[in-house]
Motif scaffolding. Structure first.
Motif, PDB file in Angstrom:
ATOM      1  N   LEU A 213     105.594 108.995  18.941  1.00 46.59           N
ATOM      2  CA  LEU A 213     104.622 108.878  20.023  1.00 46.59           C
ATOM      3  C   LEU A 213     103.278 108.405  19.485  1.00 46.59           C
ATOM      4  O   LEU A 213     102.638 107.517  20.068  1.00 46.59           O
ATOM      5  N   ALA A 214     102.854 108.981  18.370  1.00 50.98           N
ATOM      6  CA  ALA A 214     101.581 108.578  17.777  1.00 50.98           C
ATOM      7  C   ALA A 214     101.600 107.108  17.379  1.00 50.98           C
ATOM      8  O   ALA A 214     100.626 106.372  17.589  1.00 50.98           O
ATOM      9  N   TYR A 215     102.727 106.655  16.811  1.00 52.96           N
ATOM     10  CA  TYR A 215     102.839 105.246  16.422  1.00 52.96           C
ATOM     11  C   TYR A 215     102.770 104.341  17.652  1.00 52.96           C
ATOM     12  O   TYR A 215     102.096 103.307  17.645  1.00 52.96           O
ATOM     13  N   ALA A 216     103.458 104.743  18.720  1.00 50.48           N
ATOM     14  CA  ALA A 216     103.433 103.952  19.953  1.00 50.48           C
ATOM     15  C   ALA A 216     102.026 103.858  20.537  1.00 50.48           C
ATOM     16  O   ALA A 216     101.682 102.868  21.194  1.00 50.48           O
ATOM     17  N   LEU A 217     101.217 104.883  20.277  1.00 50.54           N
ATOM     18  CA  LEU A 217      99.845 104.900  20.789  1.00 50.54           C
ATOM     19  C   LEU A 217      98.858 104.255  19.834  1.00 50.54           C
ATOM     20  O   LEU A 217      97.650 104.273  20.081  1.00 50.54           O
ATOM     21  N   GLY A 218      99.380 103.689  18.727  1.00 52.98           N
ATOM     22  CA  GLY A 218      98.519 102.920  17.843  1.00 52.98           C
ATOM     23  C   GLY A 218      98.042 103.619  16.594  1.00 52.98           C
ATOM     24  O   GLY A 218      97.137 103.127  15.914  1.00 52.98           O
ATOM     25  N   ALA A 219      98.624 104.751  16.232  1.00 51.84           N
ATOM     26  CA  ALA A 219      98.190 105.475  15.040  1.00 51.84           C
ATOM     27  C   ALA A 219      98.496 104.671  13.781  1.00 51.84           C
ATOM     28  O   ALA A 219      99.434 103.868  13.728  1.00 51.84           O
TER      29      ALA A 219
END
Length: 233
Positions: A213-219
């Motif tokens: 989820l964090a990666y999908a949000l640009g982390a």
């Protein structure tokens, strides 16, 4: 009618995999005899990984540590028209090469992956595998545990794996989806459940959901890798 033979290169990134790489490569010997190329890319192992791999692979090369870097190095060193990226703790089914050839030919797609079974004792592991397979069919996104394969021209067209320390499999799937949906094969690879069981199966499931989820949000993948390795809270 059987599909035309393909020139397959199997790239196995490894780091301190002496306990598992022998079994992984042993399953590939029939494919080697049929013409497949096997390249092991070592990221600086301190154990006997290279020595075990040497007689069971066509080449053992070295690369800077990092799965994406190692897989890209293996792709550059390979000669196949189709590339298959196989984790060192994962076993291909005996029918893998034929299934892959049929899947690419019948679908006309640029890439694909296998279904996965997770080897281990915890009762949640079959559930994890079921949802991994279902999710990738629905989303067109695979994980490295599912033995991603890709036509060389498509791999080069998307620039290979992004040089990031985590989520390189998600990143390349997103890029490849712009070329075609994946061929999702029902044949199952068997991958080790060690990371789930070592860290706690439920805890690992929740961690991976949070990281995705964090990666999908640009982390930043580097920060996510620290969290994955337990170096950050």
């Amino acid at each position: 009618m059987e599909p035309d033979p393909l020139h397959l290169s199997i790239v196995v990134p490894a780091l301190n995999e002496a306990a598992s790489i022998g079994a992984c490569l042993a399953r590939l010997q029939a494919a080697r005899r049929a013409g497949a190329e096997v390249i092991v890319v070592d990221g600086g192992s301190a154990d006997a990984t290279r020595e075990i791999a040497a007689p069971l692979a066509d080449r053992v090369i070295e690369s800077p540590r990092g799965r994406a870097l190692q897989m890209n190095a293996g792709a550059r060193a390979s000669s196949g028209t189709v590339l298959l990226f196989l984790h060192a703790d994962t076993i291909l089914p005996e029918s893998a090469v034929l299934a892959l050839a049929r899947g690419l030919e019948s679908s006309g797609r640029a890439w694909g992956r296998f279904d996965v079974r997770i080897d281990g004792e915890h009762p949640l592991l079959p559930v994890v595998a079921f949802f991994m397979n279902l999710r990738s069919r629905l989303t067109g996104i695979a994980t490295g545990d599912q033995a991603i394969f890709v036509r060389r021209e498509a791999f080069e067209q998307v620039g290979g794996f992004r040089a990031i320390p985590l989520m390189e499999d998600i990143a390349i799937c997103k890029a490849l989806k712009l070329l075609s949906r994946p061929a999702c094969l029902r044949e199952r690879v068997v991958t080790s459940g060690r990371r789930w069981e070592k860290r706690g199966t439920l805890r690992t499931i929740l961690l991976m959901w949070r990281l995705r989820l964090a990666y999908a949000l640009g982390a930043d993948p580097a920060r996510l890798a620290q969290r994955y390795d337990g170096r950050a809270a």
